[in-house]
Design a protein around this motif. Structure first.
Motif, PDB file in Angstrom:
ATOM      1  N   LEU A  29       6.732   4.615 -12.286  1.00 52.20           N
ATOM      2  CA  LEU A  29       5.572   4.495 -11.131  1.00 52.20           C
ATOM      3  C   LEU A  29       4.415   4.738 -11.579  1.00 52.20           C
ATOM      4  O   LEU A  29       4.027   5.689 -12.227  1.00 52.20           O
ATOM      5  CB  LEU A  29       6.175   5.485 -10.037  1.00 52.20           C
ATOM      6  N   LEU A  30       3.555   3.664 -11.564  1.00 53.86           N
ATOM      7  CA  LEU A  30       1.947   3.749 -11.726  1.00 53.86           C
ATOM      8  C   LEU A  30       1.128   3.629 -10.533  1.00 53.86           C
ATOM      9  O   LEU A  30       1.396   2.752  -9.903  1.00 53.86           O
ATOM     10  CB  LEU A  30       1.533   2.662 -12.731  1.00 53.86           C
ATOM     11  N   TYR A  31       0.848   4.876 -10.215  1.00 57.67           N
ATOM     12  CA  TYR A  31       0.137   4.892  -8.763  1.00 57.67           C
ATOM     13  C   TYR A  31      -1.430   5.143  -9.119  1.00 57.67           C
ATOM     14  O   TYR A  31      -1.817   6.187  -9.900  1.00 57.67           O
ATOM     15  CB  TYR A  31       0.391   6.163  -7.959  1.00 57.67           C
ATOM     16  N   ASN A  56       0.744  -1.120   0.143  1.00 63.80           N
ATOM     17  CA  ASN A  56      -0.098  -0.103  -0.177  1.00 63.80           C
ATOM     18  C   ASN A  56       0.675   1.269   0.010  1.00 63.80           C
ATOM     19  O   ASN A  56       1.984   1.277  -0.087  1.00 63.80           O
ATOM     20  CB  ASN A  56      -0.880  -0.195   1.098  1.00 63.80           C
ATOM     21  N   ARG A  57       0.131   2.646   0.093  1.00 62.92           N
ATOM     22  CA  ARG A  57       0.943   3.557   0.185  1.00 62.92           C
ATOM     23  C   ARG A  57       1.810   3.701   1.283  1.00 62.92           C
ATOM     24  O   ARG A  57       2.807   4.680   1.075  1.00 62.92           O
ATOM     25  CB  ARG A  57       0.228   4.786  -0.117  1.00 62.92           C
TER      26      ARG A  57
END
Length: 65
Positions: free
Chosen positions: A61-63, A37-38
């Protein structure tokens, strides 16, 4: 008697360590998907960015929130 008290103390410390490790894993993982997770991202991202400094490597980065 003293030997058994030491074993109990060591076992207690190990259980506490295992509990802390489990809590950290729970805090850094989504309970539904079991994906990081974040909180985990905030933990590792600074080190990842620092390791890329002065190199020709890039970071993608794919968020998704």
């Amino acid at each position: 008697m003293l030997h058994s008290r030491r074993l109990i103390a060591i076992a207690s410390i190990l259980l506490i360590h295992i509990g802390i490790s489990a809590l950290l894993a729970m805090a850094q993982t989504d309970s539904l998907t079991a994906l990081p997770n974040r909180t985990y991202l905030r933990t590792i991202l600074p080190g990842m960015l620092a390791s890329l400094e002065n190199t020709d490597k890039v970071l993608a980065l794919l968020y998704i929130d």
